[in-house]
Scaffold this motif. Structure first.
Motif, PDB file in Angstrom:
ATOM      1  N   GLY A  49      59.078   5.244  74.254  1.00 21.63           N
ATOM      2  CA  GLY A  49      60.089   4.973  75.312  1.00 21.63           C
ATOM      3  C   GLY A  49      61.048   5.944  75.564  1.00 21.63           C
ATOM      4  O   GLY A  49      61.987   5.843  76.155  1.00 21.63           O
TER       5      GLY A  49
ATOM      6  N   GLU B 213      61.746   9.734  77.556  1.00 23.30           N
ATOM      7  CA  GLU B 213      61.546  10.405  78.738  1.00 23.30           C
ATOM      8  C   GLU B 213      61.079  11.624  78.323  1.00 23.30           C
ATOM      9  O   GLU B 213      61.400  12.354  77.361  1.00 23.30           O
ATOM     10  CB  GLU B 213      62.883  10.497  79.546  1.00 23.30           C
ATOM     11  CG  GLU B 213      63.583   9.257  79.980  1.00 23.30           C
ATOM     12  CD  GLU B 213      64.709   9.546  80.968  1.00 23.30           C
ATOM     13  OE1 GLU B 213      64.887  10.723  81.487  1.00 23.30           O
ATOM     14  OE2 GLU B 213      65.667   8.617  81.200  1.00 23.30           O
ATOM     15  N   VAL B 214      60.016  11.946  79.168  1.00 25.29           N
ATOM     16  CA  VAL B 214      59.513  13.418  79.031  1.00 25.29           C
ATOM     17  C   VAL B 214      59.929  14.239  80.236  1.00 25.29           C
ATOM     18  O   VAL B 214      59.221  14.112  81.229  1.00 25.29           O
ATOM     19  CB  VAL B 214      57.897  13.147  78.840  1.00 25.29           C
ATOM     20  CG1 VAL B 214      57.267  14.629  78.676  1.00 25.29           C
ATOM     21  CG2 VAL B 214      57.440  12.192  77.664  1.00 25.29           C
TER      22      VAL B 214
ATOM     23  N   LEU C  90      55.748  10.247  72.900  1.00 21.31           N
ATOM     24  CA  LEU C  90      57.254  10.176  73.294  1.00 21.31           C
ATOM     25  C   LEU C  90      57.285   8.983  74.212  1.00 21.31           C
ATOM     26  O   LEU C  90      58.132   8.303  74.223  1.00 21.31           O
ATOM     27  CB  LEU C  90      57.828  11.577  73.888  1.00 21.31           C
ATOM     28  CG  LEU C  90      58.039  12.546  73.035  1.00 21.31           C
ATOM     29  CD1 LEU C  90      58.534  13.795  73.949  1.00 21.31           C
ATOM     30  CD2 LEU C  90      59.345  12.228  72.133  1.00 21.31           C
ATOM     31  N   ARG C  91      56.272   9.025  75.213  1.00 19.48           N
ATOM     32  CA  ARG C  91      56.351   7.856  76.262  1.00 19.48           C
ATOM     33  C   ARG C  91      56.066   6.513  75.619  1.00 19.48           C
ATOM     34  O   ARG C  91      56.620   5.674  75.848  1.00 19.48           O
ATOM     35  CB  ARG C  91      55.207   8.107  77.406  1.00 19.48           C
ATOM     36  CG  ARG C  91      55.415   9.210  78.235  1.00 19.48           C
ATOM     37  CD  ARG C  91      54.452   9.246  79.457  1.00 19.48           C
ATOM     38  NE  ARG C  91      54.781  10.559  80.219  1.00 19.48           N
ATOM     39  CZ  ARG C  91      54.287  11.652  80.015  1.00 19.48           C
ATOM     40  NH1 ARG C  91      53.185  11.907  79.208  1.00 19.48           N
ATOM     41  NH2 ARG C  91      54.522  12.506  80.877  1.00 19.48           N
ATOM     42  N   MET C  92      55.055   6.510  74.493  1.00 20.27           N
ATOM     43  CA  MET C  92      54.792   5.050  73.874  1.00 20.27           C
ATOM     44  C   MET C  92      56.265   4.709  73.140  1.00 20.27           C
ATOM     45  O   MET C  92      56.423   3.691  73.104  1.00 20.27           O
ATOM     46  CB  MET C  92      53.787   5.601  72.748  1.00 20.27           C
ATOM     47  CG  MET C  92      52.461   5.306  73.297  1.00 20.27           C
ATOM     48  SD  MET C  92      51.275   5.220  71.993  1.00 20.27           S
ATOM     49  CE  MET C  92      51.343   6.956  71.137  1.00 20.27           C
TER      50      MET C  92
ATOM     51  N   ARG D 189      62.573   0.289  73.579  1.00 21.22           N
ATOM     52  CA  ARG D 189      61.218   0.163  73.217  1.00 21.22           C
ATOM     53  C   ARG D 189      60.945   0.654  71.727  1.00 21.22           C
ATOM     54  O   ARG D 189      60.082   0.264  71.276  1.00 21.22           O
ATOM     55  CB  ARG D 189      60.574   1.196  74.085  1.00 21.22           C
ATOM     56  CG  ARG D 189      59.037   0.800  74.227  1.00 21.22           C
ATOM     57  CD  ARG D 189      58.670   1.629  75.536  1.00 21.22           C
ATOM     58  NE  ARG D 189      57.330   1.454  75.986  1.00 21.22           N
ATOM     59  CZ  ARG D 189      56.808   2.077  76.814  1.00 21.22           C
ATOM     60  NH1 ARG D 189      57.531   3.198  77.613  1.00 21.22           N
ATOM     61  NH2 ARG D 189      55.577   1.983  76.915  1.00 21.22           N
TER      62      ARG D 189
ATOM     63  N   GLU E  14      53.316  14.295  74.397  1.00 18.04           N
ATOM     64  CA  GLU E  14      54.035  13.701  75.498  1.00 18.04           C
ATOM     65  C   GLU E  14      53.623  11.996  75.553  1.00 18.04           C
ATOM     66  O   GLU E  14      54.409  11.527  75.889  1.00 18.04           O
ATOM     67  CB  GLU E  14      53.552  14.163  76.738  1.00 18.04           C
ATOM     68  CG  GLU E  14      54.129  15.809  77.146  1.00 18.04           C
ATOM     69  CD  GLU E  14      53.142  16.734  76.285  1.00 18.04           C
ATOM     70  OE1 GLU E  14      52.257  16.511  75.985  1.00 18.04           O
ATOM     71  OE2 GLU E  14      53.656  17.943  76.215  1.00 18.04           O
ATOM     72  N   ALA E  15      52.379  11.949  75.235  1.00 14.48           N
ATOM     73  CA  ALA E  15      52.077  10.334  74.895  1.00 14.48           C
ATOM     74  C   ALA E  15      52.783   9.456  74.142  1.00 14.48           C
ATOM     75  O   ALA E  15      53.077   8.748  74.212  1.00 14.48           O
ATOM     76  CB  ALA E  15      50.621  10.480  74.705  1.00 14.48           C
TER      77      ALA E  15
END
Length: 167
Positions: A38, A40-41, A34-36, A107, A31-32
């Motif tokens: 850009g 969505e989780v 994917l967020r880095m 991103r 999850e981290a």
């Protein structure tokens, strides 16, 4: 582990460590990752959504690639360094096009930029290393050794350094 012996080797080592770390992050905390990047989780994934599987595969590939890059650094495998310059520029192009075509979030251009800048840094390092080697070869030739110029052509006597050896 031995430290890199050349400027280009340092660029490859930095990329290798970061690929290894980012691969591990993707494997341990997807999850981290994917967020880095850009993405969505969502709280839950739809049936047939294989994002996790794809992230697992790409994270494992990044982890392995980090190992390969570090191995190339330890052995000062300069042909590999040159190879990475070309293909990292290809990766930069593909990832940039993906962002511009709205296939990937804005991103994600950070990944493209990292690839492009890394390729340029390695190319510059290779150039600087070659100049440093040329300077060493000129000194050897002026001392009457005569083997440096022959070794640069790759046809030197046994024991002569190859053209891309670090001096």
């Amino acid at each position: 582990m031995k430290l890199p012996r050349s400027i280009a080797g340092w660029t490859i080592a930095v990329f290798g460590v970061l690929a290894l770390v980012m691969g591990a992050v993707g494997l341990l905390w997807p999850e981290a990752q994917l967020r880095m990047l850009g993405f969505e989780v969502p709280a839950t994934r739809a049936v047939g959504d294989h994002t996790g599987t794809f992230l697992l595969a790409s994270s494992m590939a990044a982890f392995n690639m980090g190992v390969y890059y570090l191995l190339a650094t330890v052995t000062e495998w300069r042909a590999f360094y040159r190879f990475t310059v070309v293909f990292r520029l290809v990766t930069f192009s593909v990832f940039t096009i993906a962002v511009l075509a709205d296939i990937a979030p804005d991103r994600f251009f950070g990944v493209a930029a990292w690839e492009g800048l890394g390729a340029v840094a390695t190319a510059v390092g290779l150039r600087l290393d070659a100049r440093r080697g040329a300077t060493a070869g000129e000194v050897a030739t002026s001392e009457g050794a005569g083997t440096a110029a022959v070794a640069e052509e790759g046809t030197g006597p046994p024991g002569a350094a190859p053209a891309d050896a670090v001096r």
